[in-house]
Design an enzyme around this catalytic site. Structure first.
Site, PDB file in Angstrom:
ATOM      1  N   TYR A 145       0.819  -1.209   0.000  1.00  0.00           N
ATOM      2  CA  TYR A 145       0.000   0.000   0.000  1.00  0.00           C
ATOM      3  C   TYR A 145       0.857   1.264   0.000  1.00  0.00           C
ATOM      4  O   TYR A 145       0.380   2.323  -0.393  1.00  0.00           O
ATOM      5  CB  TYR A 145      -0.915   0.032   1.235  1.00  0.00           C
ATOM      6  CG  TYR A 145      -2.208  -0.731   1.111  1.00  0.00           C
ATOM      7  CD1 TYR A 145      -2.233  -2.034   0.631  1.00  0.00           C
ATOM      8  CD2 TYR A 145      -3.413  -0.150   1.500  1.00  0.00           C
ATOM      9  CE1 TYR A 145      -3.421  -2.732   0.543  1.00  0.00           C
ATOM     10  CE2 TYR A 145      -4.604  -0.842   1.414  1.00  0.00           C
ATOM     11  CZ  TYR A 145      -4.607  -2.134   0.938  1.00  0.00           C
ATOM     12  OH  TYR A 145      -5.789  -2.808   0.854  1.00  0.00           O
ATOM     13  N   LYS A 191       3.259 -15.392   1.764  1.00  0.00           N
ATOM     14  CA  LYS A 191       3.432 -16.086   0.480  1.00  0.00           C
ATOM     15  C   LYS A 191       4.928 -16.338   0.301  1.00  0.00           C
ATOM     16  O   LYS A 191       5.547 -15.982  -0.710  1.00  0.00           O
ATOM     17  CB  LYS A 191       2.832 -15.218  -0.649  1.00  0.00           C
ATOM     18  CG  LYS A 191       2.725 -15.899  -1.992  1.00  0.00           C
ATOM     19  CD  LYS A 191       1.623 -16.948  -2.101  1.00  0.00           C
ATOM     20  CE  LYS A 191       1.718 -17.677  -3.423  1.00  0.00           C
ATOM     21  NZ  LYS A 191       0.759 -18.792  -3.547  1.00  0.00           N
ATOM     22  N   ASP A 224      -3.002 -18.400   0.077  1.00  0.00           N
ATOM     23  CA  ASP A 224      -4.055 -19.056  -0.707  1.00  0.00           C
ATOM     24  C   ASP A 224      -4.734 -20.163   0.107  1.00  0.00           C
ATOM     25  O   ASP A 224      -5.955 -20.248   0.196  1.00  0.00           O
ATOM     26  CB  ASP A 224      -3.515 -19.574  -2.056  1.00  0.00           C
ATOM     27  CG  ASP A 224      -2.188 -20.310  -1.959  1.00  0.00           C
ATOM     28  OD1 ASP A 224      -1.601 -20.377  -0.850  1.00  0.00           O
ATOM     29  OD2 ASP A 224      -1.718 -20.833  -3.001  1.00  0.00           O
ATOM     30  N   ASP A 248      -6.307  -7.248   4.230  1.00  0.00           N
ATOM     31  CA  ASP A 248      -7.483  -6.599   3.640  1.00  0.00           C
ATOM     32  C   ASP A 248      -8.393  -7.657   3.023  1.00  0.00           C
ATOM     33  O   ASP A 248      -9.599  -7.688   3.265  1.00  0.00           O
ATOM     34  CB  ASP A 248      -7.026  -5.598   2.567  1.00  0.00           C
ATOM     35  CG  ASP A 248      -8.196  -4.926   1.879  1.00  0.00           C
ATOM     36  OD1 ASP A 248      -9.110  -4.463   2.587  1.00  0.00           O
ATOM     37  OD2 ASP A 248      -8.199  -4.865   0.636  1.00  0.00           O
ATOM     38  N   ASP A 252     -12.349  -9.377   4.569  1.00  0.00           N
ATOM     39  CA  ASP A 252     -13.657  -9.399   3.882  1.00  0.00           C
ATOM     40  C   ASP A 252     -14.138 -10.841   3.722  1.00  0.00           C
ATOM     41  O   ASP A 252     -15.327 -11.135   3.887  1.00  0.00           O
ATOM     42  CB  ASP A 252     -13.570  -8.757   2.489  1.00  0.00           C
ATOM     43  CG  ASP A 252     -13.881  -7.255   2.474  1.00  0.00           C
ATOM     44  OD1 ASP A 252     -13.527  -6.566   3.454  1.00  0.00           O
ATOM     45  OD2 ASP A 252     -14.467  -6.775   1.480  1.00  0.00           O
TER      46      ASP A 252
HETATM   47  C1  IPM Z   1     -10.333  -1.361   4.255  1.00  0.00           C
HETATM   48  C2  IPM Z   1     -10.495  -0.739   2.885  1.00  0.00           C
HETATM   49  C3  IPM Z   1      -9.320   0.164   2.577  1.00  0.00           C
HETATM   50  C4  IPM Z   1      -8.062  -0.694   2.574  1.00  0.00           C
HETATM   51  C5  IPM Z   1      -9.411   0.984   1.273  1.00  0.00           C
HETATM   52  C6  IPM Z   1     -10.710   1.705   1.143  1.00  0.00           C
HETATM   53  C7  IPM Z   1      -8.263   1.943   1.163  1.00  0.00           C
HETATM   54  O1  IPM Z   1     -10.668  -1.727   1.919  1.00  0.00           O
HETATM   55  O2  IPM Z   1     -10.222  -0.600   5.254  1.00  0.00           O
HETATM   56  O3  IPM Z   1     -10.358  -2.587   4.366  1.00  0.00           O
HETATM   57  O4  IPM Z   1      -7.766  -1.343   1.562  1.00  0.00           O
HETATM   58  O5  IPM Z   1      -7.364  -0.700   3.601  1.00  0.00           O
HETATM   59 MN    MN Z   2     -10.988  -3.716   2.743  1.00  0.00          MN
END
Ligand code: IPM
Ligand code: MN
Ligand code: NAD
Length: 353
Positions: A145, A191, A224, A248, A252
């Site tokens: 990032y 990885k 993975d 990240d 999710d």
């Molecule tokens: C998160 C989001 C952010 C990230 C984006 C919006 C910059 O996806 O907080 O998980 O990737 O960190």
């Molecule tokens: Mn995110």
């Protein structure tokens, strides 16, 4: 009477909706306490671009430093929004990275918990979801990032995943220290079979474990395989430590276990001021429909009380009220029938003495 100064960055689309719901709940929680909140709302994200020309204005930077904690809704627009065509450094997401870097919050704690009695909300088999209680410790201010070089021409695009020793050491310590307060097990996700940066990361994590945390058990998974195991055997995880990008994605994915991205909270710590924000984004597809699940934001506020303000009893009360309200009837993303407003009223009712 102590007054906690909270910088409130509501954000875009459902951001202001879940923020308003959470502030109502926090005001109810504070009533009758020996402390109170002083909320300072400041512009951030897409709205700040429209009104101030930048996603992270100076007034917001100053307030974030002046505050005892920063509470952030979520920012950003749909894929085709004009905000996404601005030069990279002027975009909403760059403002969010700049906020994290400004506060130095290198450790992003993302708990994934299936509360007792709420296993039925998971799309996974009840026996797979039951008892899930993992903490993803995501490195937040380094890695791909932030690595340089990062640019694109008409012919080439590149980003750089780079980690310095001190960055890996401090996030590893965070993971091992939190594991000591939990079940004493850390899974490192990388990885290392392919990436030099990951082999380096792994070697540093092992070094910290062997020299400072020999009481904590450590295992390694390639990212993975980790993605598969997180949803097929979620109860095999206690603390997961990983880099910025993998964390990240895995967080999710892990939202599938409790049943919705809308319920996952986070705390970003290790810097000058704690930053508390849900894992989800601004969900433009459901904005303005009373459909946003405010649980991730409310549980982020509970993390603010617990880790940012040391009001542990209030954090417990808030979490209990949220889980009780979910047990009665959740929001529609979880198959329930409540809208944001009705769900918020239910949480406030559960807070009443
Ligand atoms: C998160 C989001 C952010 C990230 C984006 C919006 C910059 O996806 O907080 O998980 O990737 O960190
Ligand atoms: Mn995110
Ligand atoms: P998203 O997280 O906003 O939405 C993904 C899916 O989950 C959508 O279908 C959405 O409706 C659903 N969802 C998310 N939160 C929900 C909630 N609270 N209640 C019910 N359903 C919910 O991801 P996206 O669509 O990829 O991103 C939209 C914008 O948000 C982008 O600009 C992205 O960069 C940004 N974003 C911001 C943050 C943040 O501010 N911390 C985090 C992630 C994404």
């Amino acid at each position: 009477m102590s007054r906690y100064r909270i910088a409130v960055l509501a954000g875009d689309f459902i951001g202001p909706e879940v923020t308003a719901a959470t502030l109502d709940v926090l005001n109810a929680l504070a009533s009758g306490q020996a402390w109170s909140f002083d909320f300072h709302e400041v512009p951030f994200g897409g709205h700040a671009i429209d009104e101030h020309g930048v996603p992270f204005p100076d007034v917001t930077k100053a307030e974030a430093h002046a505050a005892d904690a920063v509470l952030l809704g979520s920012v950003g627009g749909p894929q085709d929004h004009a905000w996404n065509r601005l030069p990279r450094e002027q975009r909403v997401e760059s403002g969010l990275l700049a906020l994290r870097a400004e506060l130095g919050t290198y450790a992003n704690l993302r708990p994934v918990k299936v509360f007792e009695g709420l296993e039925g909300l998971s799309p996974l088999k009840t026996e797979v979801a039951r008892g899930t209680d993992m903490l993803i410790v995501r490195e937040l201010t380094g890695g791909i990032y932030f690595g340089k070089p990062s640019d694109a021409t008409a012919e080439t695009g590149r980003s750089t995943m780079v980690y310095e020793r001190h960055e890996v050491e401090r996030i590893a310590r965070t993971a091992f220290e939190t594991a000591r307060l939990r079940r004493g097990h850390v899974t490192n996700v990388d990885k290392a079979n392919v990436l030099d940066v990951s082999q380096f990361w792994r070697d540093v994590v092992v070094g910290i474990r062997d020299t400072e945390f020999s009481d904590v058990t450590l295992e390694h998974l390639y990212v993975d395989n980790a993605a598969m195991q997180v949803v097929s055997q979620p109860t095999s995880f206690d603390v997961v430590v990983t880099g910025n990008l993998f964390g990240d994605i895995l967080s999710d994915l892990a939202a599938v276990i409790p049943g919705s991205l809308g319920v996952l909270p986070s705390a970003s710590v290790g810097g000058t001021t704690g930053l508390f924000e849900p894992v989800h984004g601004s969900a433009p597809d459901i904005a303005g429909q009373d459909a946003a699940n405010p649980v991730g934001m409310m549980l982020s506020a509970a993390m603010m009380l617990r880790y940012g303000l040391n009001e542990v009893e209030a954090a417990d009360r808030l979490e209990a009220a949220v889980t009780a309200a979910m047990g009665e009837d959740a929001t529609r993303d979880l198959g329930g029938s409540r809208g944001t407003a009705a769900f918020t009223r239910a949480v406030i009712d559960h807070l009443a003495p």
